[in-house]
Design a protein around this motif. Structure first.
Motif, mmCIF file in Angstrom:
data_model
loop_
_atom_site.group_PDB
_atom_site.id
_atom_site.type_symbol
_atom_site.label_atom_id
_atom_site.label_comp_id
_atom_site.label_asym_id
_atom_site.label_seq_id
_atom_site.Cartn_x
_atom_site.Cartn_y
_atom_site.Cartn_z
ATOM 1 N N ALA A 1 0.837 -1.206 0.000
ATOM 2 C CA ALA A 1 0.000 0.000 0.000
ATOM 3 C C ALA A 1 0.871 1.254 0.000
ATOM 4 C CB ALA A 1 -0.924 -0.009 1.211
ATOM 5 N N SER A 2 1.923 1.256 0.802
ATOM 6 C CA SER A 2 2.824 2.409 0.867
ATOM 7 C C SER A 2 3.464 2.680 -0.491
ATOM 8 C CB SER A 2 3.913 2.171 1.916
ATOM 9 O OG SER A 2 3.352 2.096 3.213
ATOM 10 N N PHE A 3 3.824 1.619 -1.201
ATOM 11 C CA PHE A 3 4.411 1.767 -2.537
ATOM 12 C C PHE A 3 3.413 2.443 -3.489
ATOM 13 C CE2 PHE A 3 4.534 -0.049 -6.839
ATOM 14 C CZ PHE A 3 5.780 0.409 -7.272
ATOM 15 N N HIS A 4 2.167 1.965 -3.483
ATOM 16 C CA HIS A 4 1.151 2.524 -4.367
ATOM 17 C C HIS A 4 0.806 3.966 -3.972
ATOM 18 C CE1 HIS A 4 0.570 -1.055 -6.626
ATOM 19 N NE2 HIS A 4 0.055 -1.760 -5.638
ATOM 20 N N LEU A 5 0.725 4.224 -2.685
ATOM 21 C CA LEU A 5 0.381 5.569 -2.222
ATOM 22 C C LEU A 5 1.460 6.578 -2.603
ATOM 23 C CD1 LEU A 5 -1.051 4.641 1.284
ATOM 24 C CD2 LEU A 5 -2.337 5.604 -0.625
ATOM 25 N N LYS A 6 2.723 6.149 -2.561
ATOM 26 C CA LYS A 6 3.816 7.032 -2.969
ATOM 27 C C LYS A 6 3.682 7.387 -4.446
ATOM 28 C CE LYS A 6 8.845 7.475 -3.056
ATOM 29 N NZ LYS A 6 10.150 6.799 -2.773
ATOM 30 N N LYS A 7 3.345 6.389 -5.264
ATOM 31 C CA LYS A 7 3.148 6.628 -6.699
ATOM 32 C C LYS A 7 2.028 7.636 -6.931
ATOM 33 C CE LYS A 7 5.832 3.596 -9.004
ATOM 34 N NZ LYS A 7 6.687 3.948 -10.167
ATOM 35 N N LEU A 8 0.920 7.446 -6.229
ATOM 36 C CA LEU A 8 -0.242 8.328 -6.396
ATOM 37 C C LEU A 8 0.043 9.739 -5.895
ATOM 38 C CD1 LEU A 8 -3.026 5.817 -5.291
ATOM 39 C CD2 LEU A 8 -2.656 6.693 -7.612
ATOM 40 N N GLU A 9 0.806 9.830 -4.804
ATOM 41 C CA GLU A 9 1.154 11.145 -4.269
ATOM 42 C C GLU A 9 2.089 11.886 -5.225
ATOM 43 O OE1 GLU A 9 2.744 13.163 -0.107
ATOM 44 O OE2 GLU A 9 3.046 11.016 -0.461
ATOM 45 N N GLU A 10 3.058 11.187 -5.766
ATOM 46 C CA GLU A 10 4.002 11.795 -6.703
ATOM 47 C C GLU A 10 3.291 12.289 -7.961
ATOM 48 O OE1 GLU A 10 6.829 8.700 -7.321
ATOM 49 O OE2 GLU A 10 8.048 9.228 -5.566
ATOM 50 N N ALA A 11 2.213 11.602 -8.340
ATOM 51 C CA ALA A 11 1.460 11.981 -9.540
ATOM 52 C C ALA A 11 0.475 13.120 -9.275
ATOM 53 C CB ALA A 11 0.713 10.765 -10.083
ATOM 54 N N GLY A 12 0.353 13.528 -8.003
ATOM 55 C CA GLY A 12 -0.538 14.630 -7.670
ATOM 56 C C GLY A 12 -1.966 14.225 -7.394
ATOM 57 N N PHE A 13 -2.202 12.933 -7.179
ATOM 58 C CA PHE A 13 -3.552 12.463 -6.887
ATOM 59 C C PHE A 13 -3.903 12.660 -5.415
ATOM 60 C CE2 PHE A 13 -3.107 10.823 -10.951
ATOM 61 C CZ PHE A 13 -4.188 10.059 -11.372
ATOM 62 N N LEU A 14 -2.910 12.620 -4.530
ATOM 63 C CA LEU A 14 -3.165 12.590 -3.094
ATOM 64 C C LEU A 14 -2.489 13.729 -2.348
ATOM 65 C CD1 LEU A 14 -2.584 8.772 -2.365
ATOM 66 C CD2 LEU A 14 -4.711 9.908 -3.020
ATOM 67 N N SER A 15 -3.062 14.046 -1.198
ATOM 68 C CA SER A 15 -2.438 14.921 -0.219
ATOM 69 C C SER A 15 -2.102 14.070 0.999
ATOM 70 C CB SER A 15 -3.379 16.046 0.202
ATOM 71 O OG SER A 15 -3.585 16.953 -0.845
ATOM 72 N N GLN A 16 -1.063 14.468 1.714
ATOM 73 C CA GLN A 16 -0.646 13.716 2.889
ATOM 74 C C GLN A 16 -0.516 14.661 4.076
ATOM 75 O OE1 GLN A 16 3.439 11.876 4.610
ATOM 76 N NE2 GLN A 16 3.075 11.437 2.443
ATOM 77 N N THR A 17 -0.959 14.191 5.219
ATOM 78 C CA THR A 17 -0.769 14.944 6.454
ATOM 79 C C THR A 17 -0.238 13.986 7.516
ATOM 80 O OG1 THR A 17 -1.847 16.400 8.071
ATOM 81 C CG2 THR A 17 -3.147 14.558 7.255
ATOM 82 N N LYS A 18 0.555 14.507 8.440
ATOM 83 C CA LYS A 18 1.174 13.673 9.460
ATOM 84 C C LYS A 18 0.689 14.085 10.832
ATOM 85 C CE LYS A 18 5.676 11.798 10.816
ATOM 86 N NZ LYS A 18 7.149 11.878 10.595
ATOM 87 N N GLN A 19 0.343 13.089 11.639
ATOM 88 C CA GLN A 19 -0.081 13.341 13.013
ATOM 89 C C GLN A 19 0.556 12.275 13.889
ATOM 90 O OE1 GLN A 19 -4.265 13.980 13.527
ATOM 91 N NE2 GLN A 19 -4.195 13.638 15.725
ATOM 92 N N GLY A 20 1.476 12.706 14.724
ATOM 93 C CA GLY A 20 2.201 11.732 15.524
ATOM 94 C C GLY A 20 3.048 10.847 14.626
ATOM 95 N N ARG A 21 2.908 9.545 14.819
ATOM 96 C CA ARG A 21 3.673 8.597 14.003
ATOM 97 C C ARG A 21 2.941 8.222 12.724
ATOM 98 N NH1 ARG A 21 4.733 3.595 17.686
ATOM 99 N NH2 ARG A 21 2.496 3.952 18.052
ATOM 100 N N HIS A 22 1.710 8.670 12.582
ATOM 101 C CA HIS A 22 0.896 8.225 11.464
ATOM 102 C C HIS A 22 0.842 9.248 10.335
ATOM 103 C CE1 HIS A 22 -0.538 4.741 13.689
ATOM 104 N NE2 HIS A 22 -0.814 5.542 14.716
ATOM 105 N N ARG A 23 0.837 8.737 9.129
ATOM 106 C CA ARG A 23 0.620 9.553 7.942
ATOM 107 C C ARG A 23 -0.774 9.262 7.413
ATOM 108 N NH1 ARG A 23 5.562 11.521 5.970
ATOM 109 N NH2 ARG A 23 7.384 10.540 6.948
ATOM 110 N N TYR A 24 -1.483 10.302 7.045
ATOM 111 C CA TYR A 24 -2.839 10.168 6.554
ATOM 112 C C TYR A 24 -2.915 10.651 5.113
ATOM 113 C CZ TYR A 24 -4.210 9.470 11.428
ATOM 114 O OH TYR A 24 -4.334 8.986 12.704
ATOM 115 N N TYR A 25 -3.685 9.922 4.310
ATOM 116 C CA TYR A 25 -3.780 10.233 2.882
ATOM 117 C C TYR A 25 -5.230 10.522 2.498
ATOM 118 C CZ TYR A 25 0.861 8.075 2.739
ATOM 119 O OH TYR A 25 2.176 7.768 2.971
#
Length: 243
Positions: free
Chosen positions: A49-73
């Motif tokens: 999932a992390s691999f796919h999410l990185k691809k989608l984020e790099e392509a501009g499909f997703l936004s990411q926010t971090k809270q504590g140890r967790h990353r949210y997409y």
């Protein structure tokens, strides 16, 4: 920047992978999710999932926010959600094979989030009521607000001018995949959903795009929009389908 056909192909190729498509569809609820939640939804490992999410984020499909140890997409833009929802209208329908799937399918068809606005049978009824009451006029791919509509939405607790100032479409027609009719999207559609949730007419269903209608909402939709909620049919041709 000039767009070329290969750019379109590159974007489309990201949606061809089933796990990515599932995760993107899961994010149509308009909320942010951890990679673990998205991995479970797609039935894959967190590492995949992390691999796919990185691809989608790099392509501009997703936004990411971090809270504590967790990353949210979450989906980066309403336009991304519109594309995905549009693709669902031409996606082959798979018949469900369990009671759990059937129950979820009924709930999603009844009322759901389409990114940040109301979709499903209830969303169509609201859009039709606004047109029938003369509050909006449908013109091709837009719902244009009338003078009476301005008064109505103001009395309903929606700041129309604030919605207009947002850097997005104000009130466009969004084709509903389950109904094949248009519901209200854009800043106005988002403001309406926020108001429905604020009034406790609707509640979000955990881990689902489905929205739950409350008794307060049943009364509210009848009194304010003149809707007979009992007229909504949760299934079509006596069959239940899954998206």
């Amino acid at each position: 920047m000039t767009l070329h056909p290969q750019h379109v192909a590159a974007a489309a190729s990201l949606l061809c992978e089933p796990s990515r498509s599932i995760m993107l569809t899961y994010m149509l609820d308009g909320r942010f999710h951890t990679s673990g939640e998205l991995a479970r939804a797609a039935g894959i490992t967190p590492q995949t999932a992390s691999f796919h999410l990185k691809k989608l984020e790099e392509a501009g499909f997703l936004s990411q926010t971090k809270q504590g140890r967790h990353r949210y997409y979450g989906l980066k833009d309403p336009a991304i959600a519109k594309v995905i929802e549009s693709l669902l209208t031409i996606t082959p329908i798979a018949q469900v094979s369990s009671l759990k799937q059937a129950t979820e399918d009924q709930a999603i068809r009844y009322a759901r989030t389409c990114y940040d606005h109301l979709a499903g049978s209830l969303g169509i009824l609201v859009a039709n009521a606004l047109v029938d009451s003369g509050y909006v006029i449908q013109d091709r791919d837009q719902f244009n607000l009338t003078a009476n509509g301005e008064i109505f939405f103001s009395s309903f607790g929606i700041d129309v001018e604030t919605a207009r100032r947002k850097r997005r479409s104000f009130s466009h027609c969004c084709l509903d995949w389950s109904e094949r009719k248009h519901h209200v999207a854009g800043a106005l559609g988002s403001a309406m959903l926020e108001r429905f949730l604020e009034l406790d007419w609707l509640r979000r269903k955990p881990e689902s795009r489905a929205l739950l209608l409350t008794e307060t909402g049943r009364t509210g939709f009848a009194e304010v929009f003149g809707l007979d909620i009992s007229s909504i049919h949760k299934t079509h041709d006596n069959k239940v389908y899954l998206r």
